[in-house]
Design a protein around this motif. Structure first.
Motif, mmCIF file in Angstrom:
data_model
loop_
_atom_site.group_PDB
_atom_site.id
_atom_site.type_symbol
_atom_site.label_atom_id
_atom_site.label_comp_id
_atom_site.label_asym_id
_atom_site.label_seq_id
_atom_site.Cartn_x
_atom_site.Cartn_y
_atom_site.Cartn_z
ATOM 1 N N SER A 56 0.814 -1.215 0.000
ATOM 2 C CA SER A 56 0.000 0.000 0.000
ATOM 3 C C SER A 56 0.846 1.263 0.000
ATOM 4 O O SER A 56 0.332 2.367 0.182
ATOM 5 C CB SER A 56 -0.925 0.003 1.219
ATOM 6 O OG SER A 56 -0.160 -0.051 2.421
ATOM 7 N N ARG A 92 -0.179 4.521 -1.788
ATOM 8 C CA ARG A 92 -1.404 5.162 -1.281
ATOM 9 C C ARG A 92 -2.390 5.500 -2.401
ATOM 10 O O ARG A 92 -3.358 6.220 -2.192
ATOM 11 C CB ARG A 92 -1.091 6.428 -0.474
ATOM 12 C CG ARG A 92 -0.252 6.166 0.762
ATOM 13 C CD ARG A 92 -0.214 7.352 1.714
ATOM 14 N NE ARG A 92 0.336 8.542 1.120
ATOM 15 C CZ ARG A 92 -0.317 9.698 1.021
ATOM 16 N NH1 ARG A 92 -1.557 9.805 1.484
ATOM 17 N NH2 ARG A 92 0.249 10.746 0.476
ATOM 18 N N VAL A 149 -5.409 4.681 -4.773
ATOM 19 C CA VAL A 149 -6.575 3.810 -4.821
ATOM 20 C C VAL A 149 -7.341 4.088 -6.100
ATOM 21 O O VAL A 149 -7.777 5.212 -6.346
ATOM 22 C CB VAL A 149 -7.491 4.017 -3.600
ATOM 23 C CG1 VAL A 149 -8.779 3.200 -3.747
ATOM 24 C CG2 VAL A 149 -6.762 3.646 -2.323
ATOM 25 N N PHE A 170 -5.454 8.415 1.310
ATOM 26 C CA PHE A 170 -5.217 7.910 -0.034
ATOM 27 C C PHE A 170 -5.273 9.016 -1.086
ATOM 28 O O PHE A 170 -5.742 10.121 -0.817
ATOM 29 C CB PHE A 170 -6.268 6.840 -0.388
ATOM 30 C CG PHE A 170 -6.350 5.719 0.587
ATOM 31 C CD1 PHE A 170 -5.296 4.830 0.752
ATOM 32 C CD2 PHE A 170 -7.492 5.540 1.366
ATOM 33 C CE1 PHE A 170 -5.375 3.795 1.649
ATOM 34 C CE2 PHE A 170 -7.583 4.501 2.272
ATOM 35 C CZ PHE A 170 -6.513 3.629 2.422
ATOM 36 N N VAL A 217 -2.809 -3.596 -8.376
ATOM 37 C CA VAL A 217 -2.904 -3.830 -6.930
ATOM 38 C C VAL A 217 -2.053 -5.039 -6.562
ATOM 39 O O VAL A 217 -1.269 -5.008 -5.608
ATOM 40 C CB VAL A 217 -4.366 -4.049 -6.493
ATOM 41 C CG1 VAL A 217 -4.426 -4.402 -5.002
ATOM 42 C CG2 VAL A 217 -5.202 -2.802 -6.754
ATOM 43 N N ALA A 270 -2.604 0.772 -4.119
ATOM 44 C CA ALA A 270 -2.888 0.269 -2.774
ATOM 45 C C ALA A 270 -4.195 -0.512 -2.747
ATOM 46 O O ALA A 270 -4.362 -1.435 -1.942
ATOM 47 C CB ALA A 270 -2.962 1.424 -1.776
ATOM 48 N N ALA A 271 -5.131 -0.141 -3.632
ATOM 49 C CA ALA A 271 -6.433 -0.815 -3.643
ATOM 50 C C ALA A 271 -7.200 -0.444 -4.896
ATOM 51 O O ALA A 271 -6.847 0.498 -5.624
ATOM 52 C CB ALA A 271 -7.248 -0.440 -2.413
ATOM 53 N N CYS A 290 -3.505 -10.384 -1.631
ATOM 54 C CA CYS A 290 -4.311 -9.213 -1.321
ATOM 55 C C CYS A 290 -5.560 -9.619 -0.527
ATOM 56 O O CYS A 290 -5.931 -10.791 -0.482
ATOM 57 C CB CYS A 290 -4.756 -8.521 -2.609
ATOM 58 S SG CYS A 290 -3.405 -7.974 -3.677
ATOM 59 N N ALA A 292 -7.590 -4.932 -1.783
ATOM 60 C CA ALA A 292 -6.606 -4.092 -1.093
ATOM 61 C C ALA A 292 -5.292 -4.836 -0.911
ATOM 62 O O ALA A 292 -5.278 -6.065 -0.745
ATOM 63 C CB ALA A 292 -7.153 -3.652 0.263
ATOM 64 N N THR A 322 -5.255 -1.496 4.911
ATOM 65 C CA THR A 322 -5.849 -0.683 3.850
ATOM 66 C C THR A 322 -7.298 -1.090 3.621
ATOM 67 O O THR A 322 -8.187 -0.248 3.471
ATOM 68 C CB THR A 322 -5.053 -0.840 2.545
ATOM 69 O OG1 THR A 322 -3.709 -0.384 2.769
ATOM 70 C CG2 THR A 322 -5.672 -0.049 1.412
#
Length: 268
Positions: free
Chosen positions: A150, A153, A155, A184, A198, A204-205, A231, A251, A256
């Protein structure tokens, strides 16, 4: 299913998925920038001749290697017996609108239901693959394990309609939530290539609304990659994907995932 596929079969299926994704990517790359015929699907959605030709290239590879298997394609629909245990899920060009307007953010997705999968980036020549147990990136002849983190950061959020979770959940509300903003940075690439990112630690997600996406041709390959890479993968309702979950939260790690779920539970 994963539990009844032996190691040799899984390895072979992973190579089939990789070869098929590469075949589709070759078509997508070759047709990029040229004239594209469009086929309207309704509701603002469309396919191009690149989508269709890429799917046929993918089908050709799978048919040659696994002639008894069924296949569900984004453009060609069901091929083979729908009830067979071994069914390939194919999205030959995820990010068609990006592609049609000259953006290179697209993916070629190939997955065997419950097992191996591959996601190809036609323009970097990268192929993200899994045998259902481990996941790796193949690039320039070398395989590198996928390691989610992550640290970026970043997303990625799918903002494309429809929005079946509204009014309880809207992705646009997620982006304005104070907790999200503090932790994020949002990105919107409008292709499930972001799911492979990811798994690879580049995002991160990834968050999207929707129904059960476990056997959706757009998402199946990316979900398989993320799971194999370690994940945390659930629906936006926290339920396991494939067991009636809605949408998707993939994630890089549990922390996260928990932050994102807390934001979603609070109404976005």
């Amino acid at each position: 299913m994963r539990g009844v596929i032996d190691d040799r079969t899984a390895t072979g299926d992973a190579e089939v998925a990789t070869a098929a994704a590469r075949a589709g990517a070759d078509v997508v790359r070759a047709k990029y920038g040229g004239h594209l015929a469009r086929m309207d699907k309704g509701g603002g959605d469309f396919a191009t001749d690149a989508d269709v030709e890429a799917e046929e290239a993918i089908v050709g590879v799978i048919r040659a290697a696994r002639p008894a298997d069924a296949l569900l394609g984004e453009e060609g629909g069901q091929r083979g017996a729908a009830g067979t245990e071994r069914r390939w899920l194919v999205d030959p060009l995820c990010g068609t609108l990006n592609y049609a307007v000259g953006h290179m953010l697209v993916a070629v997705n190939v997955a065997l239901r419950g097992g191996p999968a591959a996601v190809a980036d036609p323009f970097t020549h990268e192929v993200f693959s899994t045998d259902g147990r481990t996941a790796w990136l193949r690039h320039e002849g070398a395989d590198t394990p996928l390691v989610p983190t992550s640290a970026t950061r970043l997303v990625d959020v799918n903002l494309d309609p429809p929005f079946p979770g509204a009014p309880a959940f809207r992705a646009t509300d997620l982006l304005a939530h104070p907790t999200f903003v503090a932790r994020f940075r949002p990105r919107v690439v409008s292709t499930t290539l972001a799911l492979a990112w990811v798994a690879a630690g580049r995002r991160a997600a990834y968050v999207t609304d929707g129904g059960d996406l476990s056997e959706n041709v757009h998402f199946a390959a990316g979900i398989a990659l993320c799971r194999a890479a370690g994940c945390v993968v659930t629906g936006i309702d926290g339920r396991p994907v494939g067991r009636g979950a809605r949408g998707l939260v993939a994630a890089a790690d549990a922390a996260t995932h928990e932050v994102l779920m807390s934001v979603i539970r609070s109404g976005g």
